[in-house]
Write a protein that holds these residues in place. Structure first.
Motif, PDB file in Angstrom:
ATOM      1  N   SER A  66      15.214  35.911 -31.851  1.00 14.87           N
ATOM      2  CA  SER A  66      14.478  36.025 -33.170  1.00 14.87           C
ATOM      3  C   SER A  66      15.597  36.577 -34.067  1.00 14.87           C
ATOM      4  CB  SER A  66      13.558  36.771 -33.361  1.00 14.87           C
ATOM      5  OG  SER A  66      12.911  36.871 -34.822  1.00 14.87           O
ATOM      6  N   ASP A  68      16.367  38.136 -38.096  1.00 15.35           N
ATOM      7  CA  ASP A  68      16.230  38.910 -39.300  1.00 15.35           C
ATOM      8  C   ASP A  68      16.955  38.827 -40.248  1.00 15.35           C
ATOM      9  OD1 ASP A  68      13.557  39.108 -37.855  1.00 15.35           O
ATOM     10  OD2 ASP A  68      13.772  41.333 -37.816  1.00 15.35           O
ATOM     11  N   LEU A 114      13.994  39.302 -45.015  1.00 14.69           N
ATOM     12  CA  LEU A 114      13.044  38.331 -44.344  1.00 14.69           C
ATOM     13  C   LEU A 114      13.090  38.262 -42.730  1.00 14.69           C
ATOM     14  CD1 LEU A 114      11.797  35.885 -45.769  1.00 14.69           C
ATOM     15  CD2 LEU A 114      13.601  34.547 -45.341  1.00 14.69           C
ATOM     16  N   GLN A 116      12.366  36.895 -38.844  1.00 15.25           N
ATOM     17  CA  GLN A 116      11.897  35.802 -37.724  1.00 15.25           C
ATOM     18  C   GLN A 116      12.229  34.463 -38.464  1.00 15.25           C
ATOM     19  OE1 GLN A 116       8.043  36.399 -36.505  1.00 15.25           O
ATOM     20  NE2 GLN A 116       8.079  38.800 -36.483  1.00 15.25           N
ATOM     21  N   ARG A 276       6.796  33.798 -37.826  1.00 14.03           N
ATOM     22  CA  ARG A 276       6.513  33.900 -38.997  1.00 14.03           C
ATOM     23  C   ARG A 276       4.886  33.723 -39.622  1.00 14.03           C
ATOM     24  NH1 ARG A 276      11.262  32.428 -41.748  1.00 14.03           N
ATOM     25  NH2 ARG A 276      10.121  32.272 -44.109  1.00 14.03           N
ATOM     26  N   GLU A 277       4.121  33.137 -38.914  1.00 21.11           N
ATOM     27  CA  GLU A 277       2.911  33.113 -39.126  1.00 21.11           C
ATOM     28  C   GLU A 277       1.928  33.992 -38.624  1.00 21.11           C
ATOM     29  OE1 GLU A 277       1.431  30.146 -40.921  1.00 21.11           O
ATOM     30  OE2 GLU A 277       3.701  29.848 -41.174  1.00 21.11           O
TER      31      GLU A 277
END
Length: 626
Positions: A66, A68, A114, A116, A276-277
């Motif tokens: 991931s 960031d 921001l 992932q 992100r969800e």
């Protein structure tokens, strides 16, 4: 001598000061590093979390990369804000909000701007990162679930909050931390150790290499792998059987206390809380305030145990010598225990202990309980002795399992009843509902399963636990320490035979399997709720407890189905299927399997929802555990 004292003191102090200066300036570079903080860039390397396997070495949780986007607010200068917003698909208002939030944390330390990024977003930003001073990409790893079950066991990971940062200096803004389940309980084991790199800068803020040739740099150390006691196939099967139902299943290996399955229903796919969800999905799960998929019913759900508690009533009666296996009581479809006081029973006859267990006779166990309390000179002494026996089974207390949530249930004693009846006057018949698990006794499904493990072992149990092995570590000794109940082992044999006859000719005969020698007990638990101060009775809960095989038990289990009518209707078939799944090469009772997989209790839950809507004030759905 006095003349020499002052010079000696001056010389000693001078030597100490010079030695300290030498240490600080030549030996210890800590303060140099701190003084040059403004010229250093600290970069963290985040380790992979430890992998998670089931008891059969099947991989359950791995990791995925991931990325960031991090920001150091004071270094954000001369950038094309609109271009950055367009590239990251954020609005200008969101950009300002995120930057201000980062400044509040620290103007000079990095914060997550921001989280992932997708692979496509990462590639696009990496190509143009040189145009955006103050921003850089931090690589991390997120969980990659190999299965779609076990969410209540695993927990999840999220970014640390201010409280986490304040309470533990290890964490910094943007770090990830385990929440709930094993991710929280074994956070320090699974998280590993961050690596640190110190990058030196020149007066133009350009990176010119590692500080002191990297002597302070450290490598990231991967988290330790863990092996769970869970049987992944049994867990998955249990969650499948519990679709469209609410409640829980707990299965334990009696000889070790290892948890084989811990099914919470309804559940959810653990991958929903990755990416992100995650925030949106978590909010949806949290706001489902009636089904409550985030609420762990097997550990925190406190219920009246119902008829399975009769097993304990019988054991205490045998231990106290007020009944034996040949003692009989006559039942005329109920038990009178005072003027106008009546406890109903579904059958009639003259029952011995064995038949009373098999047929679940309320009258028999009410008499046994009454004799236990009245054996002593006053009810207080009797109820306290009864309570002591129950505590020896781990009831009325936290069992000490290795999961971070749960409730301890309730086992009343004399002090409890003295508070309710301050002028005295309570006696055995006042508390008679305790005899059949419908009084002031409250238990969790986990405690029910642990009682079954103790009965299967004929009088002892090990603290239930979910960790089988930890890389580079030994498991806690408390999980290998035997707990012996206050009941003599000889008293368990007639109880075990009675539980075996539950399947032979008793209340569980409809789910019998010829090739399995099972022992069990049905339960039907009255179910009440309170709305706006008024008490409503809902459909009974369905309960079943069991272990198998009879003489060399490999599994003990408790199944609790909310609003499931009587014990034999839903909980007993699911119990039988779980035992078949674990002990046999294939499911024998496919008729039961078809009925359980296709069956649903949603109509019952809809009735409850409608009751709240029609009787409550016009507010949002109440957050209650039904």
């Amino acid at each position: 001598m006095r003349k020499l004292l002052l010079p000696i003191i001056i010389i000693v102090v001078t030597i100490v000061v010079l030695a300290r200066l030498f240490f600080l300036q030549i030996v210890d570079d800590t303060y140099i590093k701190k003084s040059e903080n403004n010229a250093l860039k600290i970069v963290y390397e985040y380790p992979e979390r430890g992998y998670v396997f089931d008891r059969n070495k099947k991989l359950l949780i791995a990791n995925q990369p991931s990325y960031d986007i991090m920001v150091i607010p004071r270094e954000v200068k001369d950038i094309d804000t609109l271009a950055l917003c367009s590239l990251l698909d954020v609005t200008y208002e969101q950009f300002v909000s995120k930057l201000e939030k980062a400044k509040v944390y620290s103007p000079r330390l990095p914060s997550v701007f921001l989280p992932q990024l997708s692979k496509g977003e990462y590639a696009a930003f990496q190509e143009k990162i040189r145009h955006f001073n103050g921003f850089y990409i931090q690589k991390r790893s997120l969980r990659d679930y190999q299965v779609n079950h076990g969410a209540n066991i695993f927990g999840y990971i999220r970014q640390v909050n201010e409280q986490n940062i304040k309470s533990n200096p290890y964490y910094r803004s943007g770090d990830l931390i385990g929440i709930q389940g094993i991710e929280q309980e074994y956070e320090e084991t699974l998280r590993g150790t961050k690596g640190v790199k110190y990058i030196q800068r020149d007066r133009f803020n350009r990176e010119i290499g590692s500080f002191k040739n990297g002597i302070y740099d450290t490598l990231a150390i991967k988290g330790d792998d863990v092996m769970l006691t869970i049987d992944s196939e049994l867990q998955a099967y249990g969650e499948l059987l519990m679709q469209n139902k609410r409640g829980g299943i707990v299965a334990i290996e009696p000889k070790t206390g290892e948890i084989l399955a811990l099914v919470n229903a309804p559940s959810y796919d653990p991958s929903l809380l990755v990416g992100r969800e995650r925030s949106k999905n978590y909010t949806a799960l949290y706001n489902d305030s009636l089904a409550k998929p985030l609420y762990n019913r097997v550990l925190s759900g406190e219920y009246s145990p119902g008829s399975p508690f009769k097993i304990l009533t019988a054991l205490i009666g045998l231990q106290e010598g007020v009944i034996n296996e040949h003692t009989t009581f006559s039942c005329s479809r109920g038990f009178y225990y005072g003027k106008g006081a009546w406890m109903g029973c579904h059958d009639a006859g003259n029952w011995s202990l064995n038949t009373a267990i098999a047929k679940s006779c309320n009258t028999y166990f009410a008499n046994a309980y009454k004799r236990v309390i009245e054996k002593y000179r006053n009810p207080a002494d009797g109820i306290n002795k009864w309570s002591e026996h129950l505590h020896s089974f781990g009831l009325g207390q936290f069992l000490g399992y290795d999961l971070p949530e749960g409730r301890k249930g309730h086992i009343p004693d004399a002090d409890y009843y003295n508070r309710w009846y301050p002028n005295g006057g309570w006696k055995s018949t006042t508390t008679i509902s305790n005899s059949i698990g419908q009084g002031e006794v409250i238990m969790t499904p986990m405690q029910l399963a642990n009682v079954m493990a103790a009965v299967a072992n004929r009088g002892y149990y090990y603290t239930p636990h979910i960790i089988k092995n930890i890389e580079h570590h030994k498991i806690d000794k408390k999980f290998t320490t035997k707990h012996v109940t206050s009941i003599d082992p000889k008293h368990f044999e007639p109880i075990v035979q009675g539980m075996n006859d539950v399947f032979n000719f008793g209340t569980g005969r409809s789910v019998r399997v010829e090739s399995l020698d099972m022992c069990g007990k049905t339960g039907t638990v009255e179910n009440f709720t309170r709305i706006n101060g008024k008490r409503y009775q809902l459909t009974d809960h369905s309960v079943f407890v069991a272990f198998a095989p009879k003489d060399d038990p490999k599994i003990a289990i408790a199944v609790f189905i909310e609003n499931g009518y009587w014990g034999a209707r839903w909980a007993a078939p699911i119990t039988s299927l779980m035992l078949q799944k674990y002990l046999l090469p294939e499911i024998v009772r496919t008729d039961l399997e078809k009925r359980m997989l296709e069956g649903s209790l949603q109509s019952e839950y809809d009735k409850v929802l409608q009751l709240y809507r029609t009787t409550s004030k016009p507010v949002s759905t109440p957050k209650v555990a039904l």
